[in-house]
Design a protein around this motif. Structure first.
Motif, PDB file in Angstrom:
ATOM      1  N   ILE A 245       0.854  -1.192   0.000  1.00 55.25           N
ATOM      2  CA  ILE A 245       0.000   0.000   0.000  1.00 55.25           C
ATOM      3  C   ILE A 245       0.887   1.237   0.000  1.00 55.25           C
ATOM      4  O   ILE A 245       1.762   1.380   0.860  1.00 55.25           O
ATOM      5  N   HIS A 246       0.683   2.136  -0.962  1.00 52.15           N
ATOM      6  CA  HIS A 246       1.506   3.329  -1.115  1.00 52.15           C
ATOM      7  C   HIS A 246       0.634   4.573  -0.944  1.00 52.15           C
ATOM      8  O   HIS A 246      -0.449   4.663  -1.515  1.00 52.15           O
ATOM      9  N   HIS A 247       1.158   5.528  -0.165  1.00 52.50           N
ATOM     10  CA  HIS A 247       0.420   6.780   0.041  1.00 52.50           C
ATOM     11  C   HIS A 247       1.418   7.938   0.037  1.00 52.50           C
ATOM     12  O   HIS A 247       2.378   7.955   0.811  1.00 52.50           O
ATOM     13  N   THR A 248       1.206   8.899  -0.853  1.00 49.10           N
ATOM     14  CA  THR A 248       2.130  10.016  -1.005  1.00 49.10           C
ATOM     15  C   THR A 248       2.099  10.929   0.220  1.00 49.10           C
ATOM     16  O   THR A 248       1.041  11.220   0.776  1.00 49.10           O
ATOM     17  N   LEU A 249       3.292  11.383   0.622  1.00 49.52           N
ATOM     18  CA  LEU A 249       3.433  12.268   1.781  1.00 49.52           C
ATOM     19  C   LEU A 249       3.967  13.629   1.355  1.00 49.52           C
ATOM     20  O   LEU A 249       4.662  13.744   0.333  1.00 49.52           O
ATOM     21  N   GLN A 250       3.672  14.645   2.167  1.00 50.46           N
ATOM     22  CA  GLN A 250       4.115  15.997   1.876  1.00 50.46           C
ATOM     23  C   GLN A 250       4.817  16.592   3.088  1.00 50.46           C
ATOM     24  O   GLN A 250       4.595  16.172   4.227  1.00 50.46           O
ATOM     25  N   THR A 251       5.670  17.569   2.829  1.00 47.29           N
ATOM     26  CA  THR A 251       6.381  18.252   3.911  1.00 47.29           C
ATOM     27  C   THR A 251       5.380  18.847   4.912  1.00 47.29           C
ATOM     28  O   THR A 251       4.381  19.451   4.532  1.00 47.29           O
ATOM     29  N   GLY A 252       5.666  18.659   6.182  1.00 50.97           N
ATOM     30  CA  GLY A 252       4.810  19.167   7.239  1.00 50.97           C
ATOM     31  C   GLY A 252       3.834  18.144   7.793  1.00 50.97           C
ATOM     32  O   GLY A 252       3.284  18.324   8.895  1.00 50.97           O
ATOM     33  N   GLU A 253       3.601  17.073   7.052  1.00 49.02           N
ATOM     34  CA  GLU A 253       2.675  16.050   7.532  1.00 49.02           C
ATOM     35  C   GLU A 253       3.331  15.180   8.604  1.00 49.02           C
ATOM     36  O   GLU A 253       4.556  15.087   8.700  1.00 49.02           O
ATOM     37  N   ARG A 254       2.479  14.536   9.401  1.00 47.68           N
ATOM     38  CA  ARG A 254       2.946  13.658  10.472  1.00 47.68           C
ATOM     39  C   ARG A 254       2.372  12.267  10.255  1.00 47.68           C
ATOM     40  O   ARG A 254       1.188  12.109   9.944  1.00 47.68           O
ATOM     41  N   VAL A 255       3.220  11.279  10.441  1.00 46.62           N
ATOM     42  CA  VAL A 255       2.787   9.880  10.366  1.00 46.62           C
ATOM     43  C   VAL A 255       2.868   9.297  11.770  1.00 46.62           C
ATOM     44  O   VAL A 255       3.940   9.259  12.374  1.00 46.62           O
ATOM     45  N   ARG A 256       1.727   8.873  12.286  1.00 49.53           N
ATOM     46  CA  ARG A 256       1.675   8.277  13.621  1.00 49.53           C
ATOM     47  C   ARG A 256       1.528   6.765  13.499  1.00 49.53           C
ATOM     48  O   ARG A 256       0.653   6.283  12.774  1.00 49.53           O
ATOM     49  N   ILE A 257       2.384   6.056  14.216  1.00 50.50           N
ATOM     50  CA  ILE A 257       2.399   4.597  14.147  1.00 50.50           C
ATOM     51  C   ILE A 257       2.226   4.040  15.553  1.00 50.50           C
ATOM     52  O   ILE A 257       2.924   4.450  16.486  1.00 50.50           O
ATOM     53  N   SER A 258       1.295   3.117  15.693  1.00 46.02           N
ATOM     54  CA  SER A 258       1.018   2.528  17.001  1.00 46.02           C
ATOM     55  C   SER A 258       0.596   1.076  16.825  1.00 46.02           C
ATOM     56  O   SER A 258       0.225   0.638  15.727  1.00 46.02           O
ATOM     57  N   LYS A 259       0.639   0.355  17.913  1.00 48.31           N
ATOM     58  CA  LYS A 259       0.222  -1.052  17.921  1.00 48.31           C
ATOM     59  C   LYS A 259      -1.283  -1.149  17.756  1.00 48.31           C
ATOM     60  O   LYS A 259      -2.038  -0.489  18.468  1.00 48.31           O
ATOM     61  N   TYR A 260      -1.730  -1.959  16.804  1.00 46.68           N
ATOM     62  CA  TYR A 260      -3.157  -2.154  16.560  1.00 46.68           C
ATOM     63  C   TYR A 260      -3.727  -3.049  17.663  1.00 46.68           C
ATOM     64  O   TYR A 260      -3.042  -3.957  18.157  1.00 46.68           O
TER      65      TYR A 260
END
Length: 300
Positions: A245-260
């Motif tokens: 799965i690919h999703h384009t990112l931009q400057t200033g955005e935040r990616v939050r990753i946590s345990k499901y």
């Protein structure tokens, strides 16, 4: 981690019918299962994976394909909490532990016994947030890894790391891998990260081609939240989940990753083990063949 589940009696086939070998195997598998008292309630192909998953009342998902096929269906059905048995028709078969021979060898026993050997694999969730917004514009899950990749035109990017709200380093390089324990044997290990046992409740952060001699992978408690802030990106910078799965990112955005909150539940091959698979299929600690110093030089 292993525990017992009620013995399934209704099977949903999930087949990668792009592979000729899978198309040929499906009638044999269906006949064998039905001959041992299991009801095949339906069959889905990878073309159906993007739709709302319907288990058709199944108690067991049987995946025919490679590890990629298994990962795709395991993400789709994670909320159903059904056991998944993977039959490998791919190259490695690290997650899809069974082949046709082992499936047929163990099918009779699996049909009559009251319990199944189950491994629970950690799943992680990634959300993408625009600057100053709490509501995500993208949400997805992964079983192996979440990767931020620099992308075209392949200049270095800058990523700020926060762990449970505490500021960490800024990574400058080709990106970063956040991997689950089972995912540490995938992209992570190829990038120089450590292999972590699936029984360890941890996440691994592995920089990609970091422009620093001091930057190294780290292993953290899986119950900590990771936030990756995009400080500098390329037009092609993307979030990649399980390589699929690919999703384009931009400057200033935040990616939050946590345990499901839910895990993927895989049926284990009774003849196998994680460590045996690590040695046999990935060559862990394999001895290199000694050089033949007595070999003659080829004659001209």
């Amino acid at each position: 981690m292993r525990y017992n589940a009620d013995m399934p009696r209704r099977v949903l086939l999930l087949a990668n019918d792009a592979k000729p070998s899978v198309r040929e195997a499906v009638p044999r598998v269906r006949k064998y299962l039905e001959g041992h008292g299991l009801e095949v309630v339906g069959q889905l192909s990878r073309r159906d994976a993007a739709k709302e998953p319907d288990s058709h009342g199944a108690d067991l998902l049987l995946v025919l394909g490679g590890d990629g096929t298994l990962l795709e269906w395991a993400r789709e059905f994670v909320d159903h909490q059904l056991p998944i048995l993977g039959v490998n028709f791919g190259k490695l078969g690290f997650l899809a532990e069974f082949d046709m021979n082992s499936l047929f060898r163990h099918c009779a026993d699996l049909c009559v016994q009251k319990t199944l050997p189950i491994s629970e694999l950690m799943v992680i969730e990634a959300t993408v947030h625009p600057p100053l917004e709490s509501h995500p514009r993208f949400c997805g899950t992964a079983i192996n890894d979440c990767v931020i990749a620099a992308g075209r035109p392949f200049r270095m990017i800058d990523i700020g790391i926060f762990i449970n709200g505490e500021r960490g380093p800024v990574l400058t390089g080709d990106g970063v891998i956040i991997s689950t324990p089972i995912g540490t044997t995938a992209y992570n290990v190829a990038a120089g990260g450590p292999i972590v046992s699936p029984s360890v409740d941890a996440l691994t952060i592995t920089p990609l081609a970091a422009h620093s001699l001091a930057t190294r992978p780290v292993v953290i408690d899986a119950n900590r939240d990771i936030e990756l802030v995009l400080l500098g990106t390329n037009p092609g910078t993307s979030l990649v989940l399980d390589g699929q799965i690919h999703h384009t990112l931009q400057t200033g955005e935040r990616v939050r990753i946590s345990k499901y909150p839910k895990a993927a539940r895989l049926v284990r091959d009774p003849d196998g083990s994680y460590w045996k698979t690590l040695m046999q299929k990935m060559g862990w600690s394999a001895r290199l063949a000694p050089p033949n110093h007595g070999e003659e030089m080829p004659k001209k």
